[in-house]
Scaffold this motif. Structure first.
Motif, PDB file in Angstrom:
ATOM      1  N   GLU A 271      42.864  35.768  89.456  1.00 50.72           N
ATOM      2  CA  GLU A 271      43.008  37.102  88.381  1.00 50.72           C
ATOM      3  C   GLU A 271      42.537  38.453  89.165  1.00 50.72           C
ATOM      4  O   GLU A 271      43.061  39.235  88.845  1.00 50.72           O
ATOM      5  CB  GLU A 271      41.806  36.819  87.247  1.00 50.72           C
ATOM      6  CG  GLU A 271      42.379  35.943  86.287  1.00 50.72           C
ATOM      7  CD  GLU A 271      41.546  35.883  84.979  1.00 50.72           C
ATOM      8  OE1 GLU A 271      41.066  37.128  84.642  1.00 50.72           O
ATOM      9  OE2 GLU A 271      41.712  34.894  84.237  1.00 50.72           O
ATOM     10  N   ALA A 272      41.493  38.228  90.078  1.00 49.26           N
ATOM     11  CA  ALA A 272      41.116  39.671  90.811  1.00 49.26           C
ATOM     12  C   ALA A 272      42.487  40.082  91.683  1.00 49.26           C
ATOM     13  O   ALA A 272      42.546  41.026  91.726  1.00 49.26           O
ATOM     14  CB  ALA A 272      40.124  39.410  91.642  1.00 49.26           C
ATOM     15  N   ARG A 273      43.208  38.993  92.245  1.00 49.31           N
ATOM     16  CA  ARG A 273      44.362  39.434  92.672  1.00 49.31           C
ATOM     17  C   ARG A 273      45.720  39.853  92.085  1.00 49.31           C
ATOM     18  O   ARG A 273      46.000  41.211  92.485  1.00 49.31           O
ATOM     19  CB  ARG A 273      44.995  38.092  93.610  1.00 49.31           C
ATOM     20  CG  ARG A 273      46.261  38.355  94.349  1.00 49.31           C
ATOM     21  CD  ARG A 273      46.990  37.015  94.395  1.00 49.31           C
ATOM     22  NE  ARG A 273      47.405  36.492  93.004  1.00 49.31           N
ATOM     23  CZ  ARG A 273      47.644  35.383  92.927  1.00 49.31           C
ATOM     24  NH1 ARG A 273      47.510  34.416  93.899  1.00 49.31           N
ATOM     25  NH2 ARG A 273      48.073  34.740  91.536  1.00 49.31           N
ATOM     26  N   ALA A 278      48.040  44.825  90.163  1.00 44.95           N
ATOM     27  CA  ALA A 278      48.271  46.149  89.061  1.00 44.95           C
ATOM     28  C   ALA A 278      47.723  47.359  89.421  1.00 44.95           C
ATOM     29  O   ALA A 278      48.478  48.377  89.332  1.00 44.95           O
ATOM     30  CB  ALA A 278      48.021  45.439  87.834  1.00 44.95           C
ATOM     31  N   SER A 279      46.563  47.286  89.970  1.00 39.92           N
ATOM     32  CA  SER A 279      46.140  48.696  90.286  1.00 39.92           C
ATOM     33  C   SER A 279      46.629  49.411  91.288  1.00 39.92           C
ATOM     34  O   SER A 279      46.949  50.794  91.552  1.00 39.92           O
ATOM     35  CB  SER A 279      44.578  48.523  90.820  1.00 39.92           C
ATOM     36  OG  SER A 279      43.930  47.877  89.767  1.00 39.92           O
ATOM     37  N   GLN A 280      47.207  48.601  92.431  1.00 37.70           N
ATOM     38  CA  GLN A 280      47.807  49.205  93.610  1.00 37.70           C
ATOM     39  C   GLN A 280      49.376  49.804  93.408  1.00 37.70           C
ATOM     40  O   GLN A 280      49.822  50.499  93.769  1.00 37.70           O
ATOM     41  CB  GLN A 280      48.154  48.244  94.885  1.00 37.70           C
ATOM     42  CG  GLN A 280      46.751  48.067  95.577  1.00 37.70           C
ATOM     43  CD  GLN A 280      46.810  47.046  96.822  1.00 37.70           C
ATOM     44  OE1 GLN A 280      47.828  46.545  97.138  1.00 37.70           O
ATOM     45  NE2 GLN A 280      46.146  47.394  97.648  1.00 37.70           N
ATOM     46  N   GLY A 294      49.142  52.278  97.867  1.00 38.55           N
ATOM     47  CA  GLY A 294      49.256  51.581  99.126  1.00 38.55           C
ATOM     48  C   GLY A 294      48.443  50.457  99.342  1.00 38.55           C
ATOM     49  O   GLY A 294      47.443  50.485  98.539  1.00 38.55           O
ATOM     50  N   ASP A 295      48.369  49.947 100.327  1.00 41.76           N
ATOM     51  CA  ASP A 295      47.507  49.083 100.697  1.00 41.76           C
ATOM     52  C   ASP A 295      46.170  49.314 101.489  1.00 41.76           C
ATOM     53  O   ASP A 295      46.450  49.973 102.651  1.00 41.76           O
ATOM     54  CB  ASP A 295      47.961  47.949 101.732  1.00 41.76           C
ATOM     55  CG  ASP A 295      49.265  47.015 100.871  1.00 41.76           C
ATOM     56  OD1 ASP A 295      49.151  47.009  99.605  1.00 41.76           O
ATOM     57  OD2 ASP A 295      50.376  46.771 101.458  1.00 41.76           O
ATOM     58  N   LEU A 367      35.330  44.155  94.226  1.00 38.56           N
ATOM     59  CA  LEU A 367      36.743  44.399  94.401  1.00 38.56           C
ATOM     60  C   LEU A 367      37.463  45.025  93.356  1.00 38.56           C
ATOM     61  O   LEU A 367      38.439  45.742  93.216  1.00 38.56           O
ATOM     62  CB  LEU A 367      37.587  43.338  95.006  1.00 38.56           C
ATOM     63  CG  LEU A 367      37.014  42.540  96.028  1.00 38.56           C
ATOM     64  CD1 LEU A 367      37.972  41.328  96.476  1.00 38.56           C
ATOM     65  CD2 LEU A 367      37.260  43.271  97.482  1.00 38.56           C
ATOM     66  N   VAL A 368      36.858  44.741  92.158  1.00 38.66           N
ATOM     67  CA  VAL A 368      37.314  45.520  90.734  1.00 38.66           C
ATOM     68  C   VAL A 368      36.596  46.605  90.317  1.00 38.66           C
ATOM     69  O   VAL A 368      35.454  46.853  90.923  1.00 38.66           O
ATOM     70  CB  VAL A 368      37.261  44.477  89.503  1.00 38.66           C
ATOM     71  CG1 VAL A 368      38.345  43.268  89.811  1.00 38.66           C
ATOM     72  CG2 VAL A 368      36.113  43.823  89.424  1.00 38.66           C
TER      73      VAL A 368
END
Length: 422
Positions: A271-273, A278-280, A294-295, A367-368
């Motif tokens: 789910e975090a992935r 989606a955020s990127q 971007g990454d 990370l979120v």
């Protein structure tokens, strides 16, 4: 690790043959897991007793998985059961825990073997479509204030008294399987009890930090009559007289709960992935809203570390699963040495996977967006539920005790004590 729309059920190399009906379980489990994942956050925040979730399990046939008829007349094996639990836990850890306890309890009479009566509880459970809850092993404080006792009443009947807390299922169970000490012999007697009886009172557990939908609670038995047919067998008061195979029951439960914890971590990571993807993909404010952000190399590093941790834990857990499955197949031929080896590998899986699950679910909160994770209005993605669920599962387990036992076995070849305690 679990990814959306893809089964996390592993096929062990040692399984040379599977019943034909066993082929359906990955598909059935995947469909149910996807269904549970849709409203998992809403249900976690509501926190009601999981009657609806149990109905979904029953509709899918999962409570009867270990006794479902196969092409060779046998049900699905324990490797499949472990995979099913891990897949369900990735979607909803509480329901994974509930199912784990049910599977072990359904095999109570099989673990007891000759010490059990004529009733095959697994078959009866499948026929009656029961969901089981409870615990056969005594609480660590037994015979303390939360212990259960059975007083002989003549004709093979007993009177059950006492109060005990249970981690899962008791608020929604069709039947309870509980172990109580006979006041006359000191033996541990597993008994089958209908929780709907007036002398049985269940108080839901409301203080648990996580696994809020697992149906935890405290059950009080007030002079409940237990007929001879409800006594599932006996385990001697002297644990040295217990067969090694019977002591696989607590190891099986521990390993199934390890699969629950690892499944929760894998579900959180997936789910975090998706959240990060989606955020990127959103327009970058720095680019004037013209393109993706971007990454971030540090984000890639973090996901690389977490994915590696999950893969490493899975490898250790699957080795323990393989060995336990072989031990269960050995049945009464299992000796003390083989049981000790199984106990060590289960302890290793428990230690490695629990640490990985706590680390993964903790770091995912970093990370979120913390603002959405800790949103007081509870409108964010709710990643905190994964951390809470893992902590509820792992907090009662002491890694120091497990590591000490592993070290003693490795250094001195010491056999793990034959115990009925999980």
């Amino acid at each position: 690790m679990r990814t959306p729309k893809k089964s996390a059920i592993r096929t062990a190399s040692a399984a040379a043959h599977r019943p034909a009906d066993d082929e359906i379980w990955p598909r059935v489990t995947r469909e149910l897991a996807d269904d549970l994942a849709v409203d998992a956050l809403v249900r976690d925040r509501t926190g009601t007793a999981p009657f609806d979730e149990v109905a979904r399990l029953q509709e899918a046939g999962l409570p009867a998985l270990l006794t479902a008829p196969g092409a060779d007349g046998r049900g699905a094996d324990w490797r499949t059961a472990c995979g099913v639990i891990r897949e369900i836990a990735a979607a909803d850890g509480s329901i994974g825990e509930l199912l784990a306890h049910h599977y072990v309890l359904s095999w109570t009479t099989r673990f007891l073997g000759p010490a059990a009566g004529p009733l095959d509880l697994a078959v009866r459970t499948a026929q009656e479509r029961w969901l089981l809850a409870g615990a056969v092993e005594p609480p660590r404080a037994d015979p303390g204030p939360l212990g259960l006792t059975l007083t002989p009443a003549g004709g093979g009947a007993y009177v059950l008294d006492g109060r005990r807390a249970f981690a899962s299922g008791v608020t929604v169970a069709d039947r309870l399987v509980v172990g109580a000490r006979c006041t006359e012999t000191g033996d541990l007697l597993p008994v089958l009890v209908d929780p709907a009886r007036p002398a049985v009172r269940t108080d839901p557990g409301t203080e648990r930090v996580g696994q809020r939908l697992a149906g935890a609670g405290t059950v009080t038995f007030d002079r409940v009559t237990v007929d001879a047919a409800q006594v599932l067998g006996a385990l001697p008061h002297d644990e040295h007289a217990v067969a090694p195979y019977s002591t696989l029951a607590p190891l099986a439960l521990r390993l199934l709960l390890v699969h629950v914890g690892l499944g929760i971590a894998e579900g959180a990571l997936a789910e975090a992935r998706d959240f990060s993807r989606a955020s990127q993909a959103a327009p970058s404010p720095a680019a004037g809203g013209a393109g993706p952000s971007g990454d971030d190399p540090y984000l890639l590093l973090a996901y690389g570390e977490l994915a590696t941790s999950a893969h490493t834990a899975a490898a250790v857990v699957e080795r323990a699963t393989d060995v336990l499955a072989h031990g269960l197949l050995a049945e009464r031929a299992l000796d003390v040495e083989e049981r000790a080896d199984i106990a060590v590998l289960v302890a290793a899986a428990e230690t490695v996977a629990n640490r990985a699950a706590v680390d993964i679910t903790t770091r995912i909160l970093q990370l979120v967006d913390p603002a959405t994770t800790l949103d007081p209005h509870r409108t964010g993605p709710g990643f905190d539920r994964f951390w809470r669920n893992v902590r509820a599962l792992t907090a009662p387990v002491s890694p120091d005790h497990r590591l000490r036992d592993i070290g003693d076995h490795y250094l001195h070849g010491t056999h793990a004590r034959l115990t009925l305690l999980a």
